[in-house]
Design a protein around this motif. Structure first.
Motif, short mmCIF file in Angstrom:
data_model
loop_
_atom_site.label_atom_id
_atom_site.label_comp_id
_atom_site.label_asym_id
_atom_site.label_seq_id
_atom_site.Cartn_x
_atom_site.Cartn_y
_atom_site.Cartn_z
N UNK A 191 43.92 20.47 -20.12
CA UNK A 191 44.21 20.60 -18.75
C UNK A 191 43.19 20.00 -17.72
N UNK A 192 42.08 20.05 -18.06
CA UNK A 192 40.98 19.11 -17.51
C UNK A 192 41.31 17.77 -17.47
N UNK A 193 41.76 17.30 -18.67
CA UNK A 193 42.11 15.62 -18.58
C UNK A 193 43.26 15.48 -17.72
N UNK A 194 44.28 16.18 -18.16
CA UNK A 194 45.32 16.11 -17.14
C UNK A 194 45.13 15.82 -15.87
N UNK A 195 44.20 17.15 -15.12
CA UNK A 195 43.91 17.28 -13.72
C UNK A 195 42.99 15.96 -13.17
N UNK A 196 42.14 15.70 -14.14
CA UNK A 196 41.27 14.77 -13.87
C UNK A 196 42.16 13.19 -13.77
N UNK A 197 42.91 12.99 -14.67
CA UNK A 197 43.74 11.74 -14.43
C UNK A 197 44.55 11.54 -13.40
N UNK A 198 45.34 12.98 -12.90
CA UNK A 198 46.24 13.02 -11.53
C UNK A 198 45.15 12.85 -10.59
N UNK A 199 44.16 13.33 -10.36
CA UNK A 199 43.18 13.00 -9.35
C UNK A 199 42.73 11.64 -9.20
N UNK A 200 42.44 10.91 -10.33
CA UNK A 200 42.30 9.47 -10.22
C UNK A 200 43.30 8.70 -9.80
N UNK A 201 44.45 8.95 -10.32
CA UNK A 201 45.61 8.39 -9.91
C UNK A 201 45.94 8.56 -8.30
N UNK A 202 45.85 9.66 -7.65
CA UNK A 202 45.91 9.73 -6.53
C UNK A 202 44.92 8.92 -5.60
N UNK A 203 43.53 9.01 -6.14
CA UNK A 203 42.69 8.22 -5.47
C UNK A 203 43.02 6.91 -5.70
N UNK A 204 43.17 6.40 -6.61
CA UNK A 204 43.72 4.92 -7.02
C UNK A 204 45.07 4.46 -5.88
N UNK A 205 45.58 5.28 -5.98
CA UNK A 205 46.99 4.90 -5.07
C UNK A 205 46.62 4.83 -3.55
N UNK A 206 45.53 5.73 -3.15
CA UNK A 206 44.98 5.70 -1.96
C UNK A 206 44.34 4.62 -1.46
N UNK A 207 43.41 4.13 -2.52
CA UNK A 207 42.60 2.84 -2.38
C UNK A 207 43.60 1.72 -2.28
N UNK A 208 44.53 1.73 -3.16
CA UNK A 208 45.62 0.57 -2.82
C UNK A 208 46.36 0.60 -1.54
N UNK A 209 46.66 1.61 -1.04
CA UNK A 209 47.23 1.56 0.28
C UNK A 209 46.34 1.28 1.36
N UNK A 210 45.04 1.42 1.14
CA UNK A 210 44.03 0.91 2.01
C UNK A 210 43.87 -0.64 1.87
N UNK A 240 42.32 4.58 5.69
CA UNK A 240 40.89 4.51 5.18
C UNK A 240 40.79 6.09 5.45
N UNK A 241 41.04 6.93 6.50
CA UNK A 241 40.70 8.16 6.86
C UNK A 241 41.18 9.01 5.60
N UNK A 242 42.51 8.74 5.19
CA UNK A 242 43.22 9.59 4.14
C UNK A 242 42.35 9.53 2.88
#
Length: 195
Positions: A12-31, A152-154
């Motif tokens: 569960x912790x690994x899945x949670x961390x991967x989901x957060x990482x993917x959200x951050x990566x997506x947000x960085x790509x949008x920037x 950037x704000x997001x």
């Protein structure tokens, strides 16, 4: 049974961390995508400026120093944009880009003010067309800058909120800088009408 529970918690912790990482990566790509939109408009403006200078050169032989200053400022702005393109959101690159674009805007303002003293230049169809294209591009830059700053704000919000900040710090995601307006406070003031 305890081993099974421990394994389930780890999964569960690994899945949670991967989901957060993917959200951050997506947000960085949008920037990065938002900065690419600014970059397109900056390139357009940078490409229009030499044409404007050439048209003006034919009329403004006595203003060579101003034309050279515009050309020099354009070169510095192109260099700053190249560096910012490689590191969108990085504080030093964004600061250098803002400073170079502000210097270019100042030189362009000076050129346009001098052009007012040359009625035949002001009436030149190519000069009018280039001036309109540059003004249109300035508006597009403003809209693209707003979209970039929103992204950037997001991104910064994701990186600064718990529990995302844990994954952000572990993965090396850092705070990004917004791109401020290159206009001075005086230029942004609405014109005053007096009777």
């Amino acid at each position: 049974m305890t081993a099974f529970i421990a394994l389930a918690v780890v999964v569960v912790i690994v899945i949670w961390a991967v989901a957060l990482y993917n959200r951050l990566r997506t947000s960085k790509n949008e920037v990065e995508n938002a900065f690419a939109q600014i970059d397109v408009q900056l390139k357009r403006r940078h490409d229009l400026i030499p044409n404007l200078v050439e048209v003006a050169r034919g009329y403004m032989q006595h203003e060579a120093q101003t034309l050279e200053a515009v050309t020099r400022a354009r070169g510095e702005a192109v260099g700053a944009a190249d560096k910012a393109r490689q590191q969108p959101g990085q504080a030093q690159a964004m600061g250098a880009l803002m400073a170079a674009e502000q210097a270019l805007g100042g030189q362009m303002g000076r050129l346009m003010a001098l052009a007012e003293a040359y009625p035949s230049l002001k009436a030149d169809a190519r000069m009018q067309q280039l001036s309109e294209e540059i003004a249109s591009t300035e508006n597009r830059i403003g809209f693209a800058r707003q979209a970039f700053n929103d992204q950037v704000l997001e991104f910064n919000n994701h990186c600064g909120q718990f529990p995302d900040l844990i994954v952000a710090r572990l993965a090396g995601f850092v705070h990004m800088e917004m791109l401020a307006s290159t206009q001075s406070a005086q230029e942004r003031l609405a014109p005053q009408v007096r009777f």
